[in-house]
Design a protein around this motif. Structure first.
Motif, PDB file in Angstrom:
ATOM      1  N   GLU A  99       0.785  -1.187  -0.010  1.00  0.00           N
ATOM      2  CA  GLU A  99       0.152   0.247  -0.027  1.00  0.00           C
ATOM      3  C   GLU A  99       1.000   1.501   0.159  1.00  0.00           C
ATOM      4  O   GLU A  99       2.367   1.505   0.642  1.00  0.00           O
ATOM      5  CB  GLU A  99      -0.792  -0.278   0.585  1.00  0.00           C
ATOM      6  CG  GLU A  99      -2.117  -1.085   1.059  1.00  0.00           C
ATOM      7  CD  GLU A  99      -2.809  -1.027   2.553  1.00  0.00           C
ATOM      8  OE1 GLU A  99      -2.694   0.298   3.301  1.00  0.00           O
ATOM      9  OE2 GLU A  99      -4.055  -1.757   2.125  1.00  0.00           O
ATOM     10  N   THR A 100       0.495   1.688  -0.692  1.00  0.00           N
ATOM     11  CA  THR A 100       1.321   3.385  -0.765  1.00  0.00           C
ATOM     12  C   THR A 100       0.118   4.629  -0.638  1.00  0.00           C
ATOM     13  O   THR A 100      -0.881   4.758  -0.687  1.00  0.00           O
ATOM     14  CB  THR A 100       2.140   3.999  -2.084  1.00  0.00           C
ATOM     15  OG1 THR A 100       1.390   3.938  -3.220  1.00  0.00           O
ATOM     16  CG2 THR A 100       2.811   2.267  -2.322  1.00  0.00           C
ATOM     17  N   ALA A 101       0.477   5.668  -0.850  1.00  0.00           N
ATOM     18  CA  ALA A 101      -0.071   7.028  -0.712  1.00  0.00           C
ATOM     19  C   ALA A 101      -1.070   7.244  -1.699  1.00  0.00           C
ATOM     20  O   ALA A 101      -2.534   7.575  -2.185  1.00  0.00           O
ATOM     21  CB  ALA A 101       0.408   8.703  -0.380  1.00  0.00           C
ATOM     22  N   THR A 102      -0.715   6.338  -3.135  1.00  0.00           N
ATOM     23  CA  THR A 102      -1.425   6.720  -4.106  1.00  0.00           C
ATOM     24  C   THR A 102      -2.440   5.440  -4.341  1.00  0.00           C
ATOM     25  O   THR A 102      -2.565   4.959  -5.812  1.00  0.00           O
ATOM     26  CB  THR A 102      -0.634   6.788  -6.128  1.00  0.00           C
ATOM     27  OG1 THR A 102       0.676   5.902  -5.651  1.00  0.00           O
ATOM     28  CG2 THR A 102      -0.083   8.628  -5.240  1.00  0.00           C
ATOM     29  N   GLY A 103      -2.271   4.072  -3.932  1.00  0.00           N
ATOM     30  CA  GLY A 103      -2.817   2.892  -4.564  1.00  0.00           C
ATOM     31  C   GLY A 103      -1.608   1.537  -4.291  1.00  0.00           C
ATOM     32  O   GLY A 103      -0.751   1.899  -3.620  1.00  0.00           O
ATOM     33  N   VAL A 124      12.188  -5.764   1.125  1.00  0.00           N
ATOM     34  CA  VAL A 124      10.927  -6.697   2.134  1.00  0.00           C
ATOM     35  C   VAL A 124      10.550  -5.258   3.503  1.00  0.00           C
ATOM     36  O   VAL A 124      12.021  -5.110   4.452  1.00  0.00           O
ATOM     37  CB  VAL A 124      10.788  -7.550   2.616  1.00  0.00           C
ATOM     38  CG1 VAL A 124       9.361  -7.869   3.065  1.00  0.00           C
ATOM     39  CG2 VAL A 124      10.714  -8.142   1.729  1.00  0.00           C
ATOM     40  N   GLY A 125      10.691  -4.172   3.150  1.00  0.00           N
ATOM     41  CA  GLY A 125      10.702  -2.583   4.520  1.00  0.00           C
ATOM     42  C   GLY A 125       8.968  -2.589   5.308  1.00  0.00           C
ATOM     43  O   GLY A 125       7.857  -3.103   5.380  1.00  0.00           O
ATOM     44  N   ALA A 126       9.571  -1.920   6.542  1.00  0.00           N
ATOM     45  CA  ALA A 126       8.645  -1.708   7.390  1.00  0.00           C
ATOM     46  C   ALA A 126       7.079  -1.095   6.180  1.00  0.00           C
ATOM     47  O   ALA A 126       7.295   0.231   5.377  1.00  0.00           O
ATOM     48  CB  ALA A 126       8.120  -0.750   8.402  1.00  0.00           C
ATOM     49  N   ALA A 127       6.459  -1.384   6.304  1.00  0.00           N
ATOM     50  CA  ALA A 127       5.101  -1.541   5.128  1.00  0.00           C
ATOM     51  C   ALA A 127       3.783  -2.100   5.985  1.00  0.00           C
ATOM     52  O   ALA A 127       3.259  -2.965   6.336  1.00  0.00           O
ATOM     53  CB  ALA A 127       5.092  -1.269   4.223  1.00  0.00           C
ATOM     54  N   THR A 128       2.384  -1.878   4.874  1.00  0.00           N
ATOM     55  CA  THR A 128       1.383  -2.581   4.705  1.00  0.00           C
ATOM     56  C   THR A 128       1.129  -3.040   3.994  1.00  0.00           C
ATOM     57  O   THR A 128       1.477  -2.270   2.339  1.00  0.00           O
ATOM     58  CB  THR A 128      -0.214  -1.805   4.626  1.00  0.00           C
ATOM     59  OG1 THR A 128       0.216  -0.876   5.936  1.00  0.00           O
ATOM     60  CG2 THR A 128      -0.875  -2.365   5.212  1.00  0.00           C
ATOM     61  N   TYR A 129       1.320  -4.114   4.124  1.00  0.00           N
ATOM     62  CA  TYR A 129       0.993  -5.425   3.090  1.00  0.00           C
ATOM     63  C   TYR A 129      -0.276  -5.710   1.930  1.00  0.00           C
ATOM     64  O   TYR A 129      -0.907  -6.527   3.076  1.00  0.00           O
ATOM     65  CB  TYR A 129       1.926  -6.259   2.547  1.00  0.00           C
ATOM     66  CG  TYR A 129       3.165  -5.455   2.699  1.00  0.00           C
ATOM     67  CD1 TYR A 129       4.550  -5.263   1.546  1.00  0.00           C
ATOM     68  CD2 TYR A 129       4.130  -5.529   4.127  1.00  0.00           C
ATOM     69  CE1 TYR A 129       4.637  -4.884   1.474  1.00  0.00           C
ATOM     70  CE2 TYR A 129       5.499  -5.196   3.375  1.00  0.00           C
ATOM     71  CZ  TYR A 129       5.955  -4.869   2.333  1.00  0.00           C
ATOM     72  OH  TYR A 129       7.319  -4.587   2.960  1.00  0.00           O
TER      73      TYR A 129
END
Length: 111
Positions: A26-30, A53-58
């Motif tokens: 997930e990013t700010a644009t989708g 692979v970093g800290a994020a929402t997947y």
């Protein structure tokens, strides 16, 4: 860090082999699709591995319709999709998905 899944057919007591799955971030644009593949004979698939692979929402999406159609079933859930958060990047994340034609359950497992 590694993100892997294992798709298991709880109704028939076996792994779901040859099932298509994908990983997106997930990013700010989708959503940005990062990887896709097919589970092996043991139902497992590594979707991401390494320093990228970093800290994020997947989001993981698993196609179930063709698997259950081959089993002679018409599943309620055509695909399973679940969203999860990665906070740190030092621990591998293994996400089993238990399926049946009428139910789904995802959880954090031990690889």
């Amino acid at each position: 860090m590694k993100i892997s899944i294992q798709v298991l057919d709880a109704a028939n007591g076996r792994p779901c082999a040859e099932v298509d799955a994908s990983l997106a971030c997930e990013t700010a644009t989708g959503l940005i699709k990062l990887a896709s593949g097919r589970t092996g004979g043991d139902g497992r698939l590594v979707l991401a591995e390494g320093p990228d692979v970093g800290a994020a929402t997947y989001q993981v999406e698993v196609e179930l319709d063709s698997y259950y159609t081959l089993q002679g079933c018409l599943p309620l859930f055509v695909r399973a999709s679940f969203v999860f958060r990665v906070r740190g990047t030092t621990t591998d994340l293994h996400l089993p998905l238990l399926t049946s034609p009428q139910a789904l359950l995802a959880y954090r497992g031990a690889d």
